[in-house]
Every structure is written in structure tokens, then in C-alpha cells.
Design a protein around this motif. Sequence first.
Motif, PDB file in Angstrom:
ATOM      1  N   THR A   5      10.423  67.155  89.281  1.00  0.00           N
ATOM      2  CA  THR A   5      11.726  67.125  88.608  1.00  0.00           C
ATOM      3  C   THR A   5      11.548  66.997  87.102  1.00  0.00           C
ATOM      4  O   THR A   5      10.731  66.213  86.633  1.00  0.00           O
ATOM      5  N   VAL A   6      12.336  67.768  86.376  1.00  0.00           N
ATOM      6  CA  VAL A   6      12.440  67.642  84.917  1.00  0.00           C
ATOM      7  C   VAL A   6      13.890  67.280  84.637  1.00  0.00           C
ATOM      8  O   VAL A   6      14.808  67.983  85.082  1.00  0.00           O
ATOM      9  N   SER A   7      14.117  66.181  83.931  1.00  0.00           N
ATOM     10  CA  SER A   7      15.493  65.793  83.584  1.00  0.00           C
ATOM     11  C   SER A   7      15.884  66.470  82.272  1.00  0.00           C
ATOM     12  O   SER A   7      15.009  66.881  81.493  1.00  0.00           O
TER      13      SER A   7
ATOM     14  N   THR B 267      23.754  66.108  87.625  1.00  0.00           N
ATOM     15  CA  THR B 267      23.423  65.540  86.313  1.00  0.00           C
ATOM     16  C   THR B 267      22.260  66.289  85.655  1.00  0.00           C
ATOM     17  O   THR B 267      21.621  65.769  84.749  1.00  0.00           O
ATOM     18  N   SER B 268      22.011  67.510  86.086  1.00  0.00           N
ATOM     19  CA  SER B 268      20.872  68.276  85.558  1.00  0.00           C
ATOM     20  C   SER B 268      21.121  68.893  84.188  1.00  0.00           C
ATOM     21  O   SER B 268      20.210  69.503  83.615  1.00  0.00           O
ATOM     22  N   ALA B 269      22.319  68.787  83.649  1.00  0.00           N
ATOM     23  CA  ALA B 269      22.595  69.380  82.335  1.00  0.00           C
ATOM     24  C   ALA B 269      23.270  68.359  81.425  1.00  0.00           C
ATOM     25  O   ALA B 269      23.934  67.427  81.892  1.00  0.00           O
TER      26      ALA B 269
ATOM     27  N   TYR C  83      21.222  71.231  77.182  1.00  0.00           N
ATOM     28  CA  TYR C  83      19.924  70.969  77.790  1.00  0.00           C
ATOM     29  C   TYR C  83      20.048  71.095  79.305  1.00  0.00           C
ATOM     30  O   TYR C  83      21.080  70.735  79.876  1.00  0.00           O
ATOM     31  N   ILE C  84      18.966  71.554  79.956  1.00  0.00           N
ATOM     32  CA  ILE C  84      18.992  71.664  81.410  1.00  0.00           C
ATOM     33  C   ILE C  84      17.633  71.318  82.010  1.00  0.00           C
ATOM     34  O   ILE C  84      16.584  71.705  81.491  1.00  0.00           O
ATOM     35  N   GLY C  85      17.699  70.553  83.100  1.00  0.00           N
ATOM     36  CA  GLY C  85      16.520  70.227  83.892  1.00  0.00           C
ATOM     37  C   GLY C  85      16.730  70.767  85.291  1.00  0.00           C
ATOM     38  O   GLY C  85      17.645  71.555  85.548  1.00  0.00           O
TER      39      GLY C  85
END
Length: 186
Positions: free
Chosen positions: A73-75, A121-123, A157-159
Amino acid sequence: MRDQITPRSKDMGTWNVKVLFTVMVLTLLPLGAQAQGQGSADIDVLATVLETLTVTAVNDLEFGDVVQGQSSTVSPEDAEAGSFFVNGEAGSEVDVTFSLPSVLEQTFDPSLTMDIDFSPTSARHNTSDDASAGTSFDPDTGATTSLDFANGELFVYIGGTIDPTPTQEPGNYEGTITLTIEYTGN
């Protein structure tokens, strides 16, 4: 020889003049009434031309090396998060939407895929280049926000999370995330 006017022909002439006058009055009466029942007003035609929106891809979403069978996972606050820079009319409201992949394809053999998921909550978005202070949003549904009131800037931003299977074929995998920004008109 002169025409003789008899009392009867004199009455006919007067009668013709009266009828002609009456017809003229009745014909012109609606024009006068119509003119008195009309009004008019003017309005201005106004338009505001907004500055063109520009969207610039700044960083790719980078998962780096991952191990078979272990999700990664990348936040959106991480340095590896994908990021975009937006510039437009200062203070304008915009819709922020993504087109997201559901899988990544192996670059050597696109029939081989790996799942990628995005949580609610990925963005994040912010009017300054600071993801940690930004507002979290679901990239699947998008967000409505305003560009910075002073300079018209917005940072997005996006993870996400990738899920390689225990038998995932080794190799490089890639996909495309597209960010779309549109003025709302508000």
C-alpha cells in the motif's frame, strides 16, 4: 352639362363619407390600443471567460519492488504517491474525478494482470503542496473543491494498494490513472 344633385344623391354621398370614416376609425383603433398596451426593456448580455485549466502530472504512483503474495500500500501522503498540479481561475469551484484501473498489466505480456485497489481515503487535495494537510476523498467518487483564492492552484495526490498473488508472474506491471478537473460554474 352639369350633373344635377338631387336630395337623394346628396344623402348618399354623406352616408358614404360617414361609412368610410367609421371603417377607418375601426381599422385604426386596434393599432392605437395595441401601441398603448406595449412596453419594452433592455438587458445586458454578460459572460466571464475563465482562465484555462491546466493539469500537470508531477509524480507517478510507485509501488517499487513487491513480493509475490504480499500486498503493498502507498498512501496519498507518501513520497511514492502519485501527484498532479492544477492551475486555473483563482477561487473557482472545480470537480475532481479520476479514471482508475482495476488491474495493472505486465509490460511484456499484457494478458498477465495484478489487482490494484483504491480505498475511500486513497486520494487527497490541497491548495498548497502538502498532502498531509490535504482533504481526504474517495477517488472512485471524486470531490468538489475550490482552487486557491490567491493563485488558482490545487494539488491532488493518490495512493492505492496492489495485491500480487502467491504465483504472480514476475515482471514490470503498469496501468494508467487519469485525473480530470472541470469548472462547476459556481
